[in-house]
Design a protein around this motif. Sequence first.
Motif: not given
Length: 373
Positions: A141-147
């Motif tokens: 289970l993974k996550v990528t982020r945007s700022t």
Amino acid sequence: MKLYFSILFGFLWALGYGQTAQETTVEKGLHFTRLFRADPHEGVSCYRIPALATATNGDVIAAIDERVPSCGDLKWSKDINIVIRRSTDNGNTWLATERVVDYPFGQSASDPSLLVDKTTGEIFLFFNYMDLAHEKDVYYLKVTRSTDNGKTWSEPEDITSQITKPGWHTDFKFITSGRGFQTRSGKLLHTVVNLQKGLFIFESNNHGKSWQLIETPLKPADESKIVELSDGSWMVNSRVNKAGMRFIHRSGDEGKTWISTADSSLIDPGCNASLIRYNSEVDGDSTEILLFAHANHKTERKNLTVRISYDEGVSWSEGKTIYEGSAAYSSMTVLANGDIGLIFEKDDYSDNVFVRVSLNWLRGKKTSVEKVD
């Protein structure tokens, strides 16, 4: 060969090719804008599992699986990527498709879900991952982020150890696609399914720097959506296969204990749905309401309907039909202009379309549906 095609497609994407066309059709007064449709020239079998969210600057982000060799789910496909399209004008027009998660052949990413932190502006895109070449049937289970409101995305982070238990390593587990929820206090909430052990909530109290599993299982439950109610309690609306209806779970102690009941008024064929909170400020009305989109049929994925609850999910309106035909997974968001945006799988998964409606239209008031073209 995989590397060659990845470079070729990446080059075409950079030039603006691939899913750039925007086709809008009108059916019974609603304007459906096609966002994702498989094209044999792209070598993609189908697009499935949409997610939709509004960034803090008002941009709209639609994420979805790009399923290359077949329409099979994660454990049956060695090449699934996560792609997005963005709109900067409330869904009137959409930018070209961009790949944001693309592993080498033999590894796949699937089931995107979005969560916007309204305090920091950061966007979290969760997904489920499998290395079919080396660890088939083991889910990570993974996550990528945007700022920057979805323009760029970080390298994916594996959060499996944070939101599951050590004994779950070989269990059939996955983060629910669609979206998560942020409470008024700023806590971030989402749901993770373990088909052997139940549905669980995971949370972050530090704006996504770390995540924790709440270990109380909810049953019966499959793919689910969570919201905070006006009194601070939590409500989860769950898919339950073969039940013919949705199940509702309520907690007054932030997930430590739950009361679970069937809601026979929300019929369901066993399909992922969408649940969001809308803080209404229309015509001087400051009532907080819940909106629920689902396949409104007991046995078939069809008749996509959006319902309103004025009493925190105790009862629901009859609803407004968005599409009577084949319709499956859906995801909603409140747009910057106050309308409701919705993306859903249409016509046996061949299309993924966006439609925009006003709150007044959903309430049955005589007003035109906003045109999206």
